[in-house]
Design a protein around this motif. Sequence first.
Motif, short mmCIF file in Angstrom:
data_model
loop_
_atom_site.label_atom_id
_atom_site.label_comp_id
_atom_site.label_asym_id
_atom_site.label_seq_id
_atom_site.Cartn_x
_atom_site.Cartn_y
_atom_site.Cartn_z
N VAL A 233 -13.24 7.08 45.54
CA VAL A 233 -13.60 8.43 45.99
C VAL A 233 -15.04 8.45 46.49
CG1 VAL A 233 -13.98 10.81 45.23
CG2 VAL A 233 -11.95 9.56 44.44
N ALA B 210 -4.02 6.45 43.57
CA ALA B 210 -5.43 6.13 43.31
C ALA B 210 -5.56 4.78 42.61
CB ALA B 210 -6.06 7.22 42.46
N ARG C 202 -12.98 9.61 39.72
CA ARG C 202 -12.09 10.72 40.05
C ARG C 202 -12.28 11.86 39.05
NH1 ARG C 202 -6.77 8.88 39.27
NH2 ARG C 202 -7.59 7.10 38.14
N PRO D 295 -6.99 16.62 45.84
CA PRO D 295 -7.38 15.21 45.67
C PRO D 295 -6.18 14.28 45.85
CG PRO D 295 -7.21 16.30 43.54
CD PRO D 295 -7.04 17.37 44.58
N ASP E 63 -2.57 10.86 41.62
CA ASP E 63 -2.87 9.80 40.66
C ASP E 63 -2.13 8.51 40.98
OD1 ASP E 63 -4.55 11.49 39.34
OD2 ASP E 63 -3.20 11.91 37.68
#
Length: 438
Positions: free
Chosen positions: A73, A37, A44, A31, A34
């Motif tokens: 996302v 994001a 998430r 992913p 952090d």
Amino acid sequence: MASVPQIDLDNLTTSPTADEALEEWYKRNPPVADSEANPWDVSRAELYSKDLWRKPFAEMRATAPINKVEGGVHGDFWNITTYKPIQHVEALPDIYSSDVSHGGITIAEPDFDDSDFQLPMFIAMDRPKHTGQRRTVAPAFTPTEMKRMEDEIRQRTGEVLDSLPWGEKFDWVDKVSIELTTGMLAILFGFPWEDRRLLTYWSDWAGDVELSCAEDLTEQRRHILYEMGAYFTKLWNERVDAEPTPDLISMMIHSEHMRDMDPMEFMGNLVLLIVGGNDTTRNTMSGVAYGLGQFPEEREKLQQNPDLIPNAVQEIIRWQTPLAHMRRTALEDHDLFGNQIKKGDKVVLWYISANRDEEVFPEADKIIVDRDNARRHLAFGYGIHRCVGARLAEMQIRILLEEMHKRRMQVNPTGKHRRVHACFVHGFRELEVELSKY
């Protein structure tokens, strides 16, 4: 009508689990870090598997309880994070749709490119179709039915607790939460007892929102759900000419609203009832063990006064919130407390945050077993889509606590656990515990 492939019921898929498949997928597709994001993109999954969700929700509740995320996302969506606006949206189902044709009930986007694999279910329908199908299954969850099932649930709960080892470590999720909820689902469906763990397997493959991100698992997931549909079709065909019985399949067969469902709609409603009956209760039962372990003074209060158990059930459901969100889609432009929602916008109702709304629940991050308004939680939703099986979930958890009290059983988490990596289902994959007497 969608075509359904032939399935060999003698060779059903039982591995890998959805969790195992996703774990391998994430190794190949890590992913976003952090640091890169949007901190308010609370879709998430790692926020929940790492238990980091409280801070961003607290910030939003304090500064912008309704806000829009762009490029998250799961695309663009509105965060609705406090109690009153969530109730307001839920009370306007003709403006904020649940229908799968508009996007459905989870933050993930349905695959509209695949018209042969849409799974309609009554929670993801709008009125009037929602009303008729919900009324079909609602009689399985009336107070009369709860009373009829209570002795059997209590007996099974006692048997499960009596089978647990004392003085050694074990996984509470597997030995208690899954065992009790799959057993209950088997009773509700009249499902063959020896195959009951298939219900957990199917529930995890059906209900994991994160699978929508893993396109290369789509065919595998589809095949597993077709197997589920084939198994239940066999049960349907065995009962179609039989007299009505209290199980959910018989209720569907004898309902004018559900007896003519096409295969996809049948599978969709199975997914709803399995995920709804499995994930919510399972993760709250895990929350019983973990949550009371986090607040030993409240656990002791409950141990000394079992009359608090019914209220504690509501409080633990609030604190755990086993489904973190539901999604709606705006059917028209609408002013939501000064925020201009546009037709087609995705609106995400974060129950997990509303149940931490300090204006409604003081000291909301704590379990307080005698909290005077615990029943006001939104974990089961609100309005026409409120969980149809809420009474059953409450009764199962109440009986678990009562039977634990009878045995003076204290559940002590060891600190070793693994959380669900998802923004929809909120709970535990594993929870190691030891038992002691009090």
